[in-house]
Design an enzyme around this catalytic site. Structure first.
Site, PDB file in Angstrom:
ATOM      1  N   TYR A  85       6.750   3.629  -5.522  1.00 21.06           N
ATOM      2  CA  TYR A  85       8.032   3.935  -4.880  1.00 21.06           C
ATOM      3  C   TYR A  85       8.467   2.763  -4.014  1.00 21.06           C
ATOM      4  O   TYR A  85       7.665   1.917  -3.625  1.00 21.06           O
ATOM      5  CB  TYR A  85       7.967   5.234  -4.058  1.00 21.06           C
ATOM      6  CG  TYR A  85       7.228   5.126  -2.753  1.00 21.06           C
ATOM      7  CD1 TYR A  85       7.906   4.835  -1.577  1.00 21.06           C
ATOM      8  CD2 TYR A  85       5.857   5.323  -2.686  1.00 21.06           C
ATOM      9  CE1 TYR A  85       7.233   4.735  -0.372  1.00 21.06           C
ATOM     10  CE2 TYR A  85       5.174   5.237  -1.481  1.00 21.06           C
ATOM     11  CZ  TYR A  85       5.867   4.934  -0.330  1.00 21.06           C
ATOM     12  OH  TYR A  85       5.198   4.837   0.860  1.00 21.06           O
ATOM     13  N   CYS A  86       9.772   2.704  -3.762  1.00 22.17           N
ATOM     14  CA  CYS A  86      10.364   1.740  -2.844  1.00 22.17           C
ATOM     15  C   CYS A  86      11.430   2.501  -2.067  1.00 22.17           C
ATOM     16  O   CYS A  86      11.375   3.722  -1.994  1.00 22.17           O
ATOM     17  CB  CYS A  86      10.916   0.522  -3.592  1.00 22.17           C
ATOM     18  SG  CYS A  86      12.247   0.926  -4.727  1.00 22.17           S
ATOM     19  N   GLN A  87      12.419   1.822  -1.554  1.00 24.33           N
ATOM     20  CA  GLN A  87      13.440   2.502  -0.762  1.00 24.33           C
ATOM     21  C   GLN A  87      14.360   3.358  -1.640  1.00 24.33           C
ATOM     22  O   GLN A  87      14.668   4.483  -1.297  1.00 24.33           O
ATOM     23  CB  GLN A  87      14.258   1.478   0.038  1.00 24.33           C
ATOM     24  CG  GLN A  87      15.066   2.060   1.162  1.00 24.33           C
ATOM     25  CD  GLN A  87      14.213   2.672   2.274  1.00 24.33           C
ATOM     26  OE1 GLN A  87      13.054   2.348   2.445  1.00 24.33           O
ATOM     27  NE2 GLN A  87      14.791   3.593   3.015  1.00 24.33           N
ATOM     28  N   SER A  89      14.284   3.071  -5.536  1.00 25.73           N
ATOM     29  CA  SER A  89      13.773   3.068  -6.924  1.00 25.73           C
ATOM     30  C   SER A  89      14.089   1.803  -7.711  1.00 25.73           C
ATOM     31  O   SER A  89      13.660   1.673  -8.847  1.00 25.73           O
ATOM     32  CB  SER A  89      14.258   4.279  -7.743  1.00 25.73           C
ATOM     33  OG  SER A  89      13.687   5.446  -7.235  1.00 25.73           O
ATOM     34  N   PHE A 114      11.976   6.326  -1.392  1.00 28.10           N
ATOM     35  CA  PHE A 114      11.552   6.809  -0.075  1.00 28.10           C
ATOM     36  C   PHE A 114      12.723   7.392   0.713  1.00 28.10           C
ATOM     37  O   PHE A 114      12.543   8.309   1.510  1.00 28.10           O
ATOM     38  CB  PHE A 114      10.903   5.648   0.705  1.00 28.10           C
ATOM     39  CG  PHE A 114      10.315   6.060   2.017  1.00 28.10           C
ATOM     40  CD1 PHE A 114       9.174   6.839   2.073  1.00 28.10           C
ATOM     41  CD2 PHE A 114      10.900   5.663   3.210  1.00 28.10           C
ATOM     42  CE1 PHE A 114       8.621   7.224   3.287  1.00 28.10           C
ATOM     43  CE2 PHE A 114      10.354   6.034   4.432  1.00 28.10           C
ATOM     44  CZ  PHE A 114       9.215   6.820   4.467  1.00 28.10           C
TER      45      PHE A 114
END
Length: 125
Positions: A85-87, A89, A114
């Protein structure tokens, strides 16, 4: 001049479509509920930069930023599922492509990243 702009726009659209469908093929995007159900039995990787990670991350996640992914790939086991995951996607999708090219096959993304996460988080004080 107009043909050049049209060509460039067409190339961008084709590249975007190719990337979208390629990503759909190599990585499974999971809803938050599906992600919560499986990430504890997997390797949970946050691909955001360290300052973003320190500001708040999913409990149990390891920080391997996309910018360091190629150098730190040995830290990720290819025989276990990888939850990324990141901020939002975007970066986690690129990380999944990098891992896929190196032989990783059990790849999952958090839908919405996130930013959309409502589960437990940890912050560094």
């Amino acid at each position: 001049m107009l043909y050049t702009i049209a060509f460039i726009l067409g190339a961008i659209i084709i590249y975007s479509l190719f990337t979208y469908f390629y990503q759909k093929k190599i990585v499974k995007t999971l809803s938050e509920e599906e992600f919560k159900a499986g990430y504890r039995k997997a390797q949970l990787i946050d691909v955001r930069e360290p300052n973003e990670f320190d500001a708040g991350h999913i409990l149990g996640a390891r920080n391997i930023p996309l910018s360091q992914m190629k150098m730190r790939m040995k830290e990720i086991r290819p025989d276990k599922p990888v939850y990324l995951y990141c901020q939002t996607s975007m970066r986690s999708g690129r990380a999944a492509q990098t891992l896929y090219r190196k032989g990783y096959r059990d790849l999952y993304l958090l839908e919405g990243g996130f930013k959309k996460w409502s589960g437990k988080i940890k912050t560094k004080n």
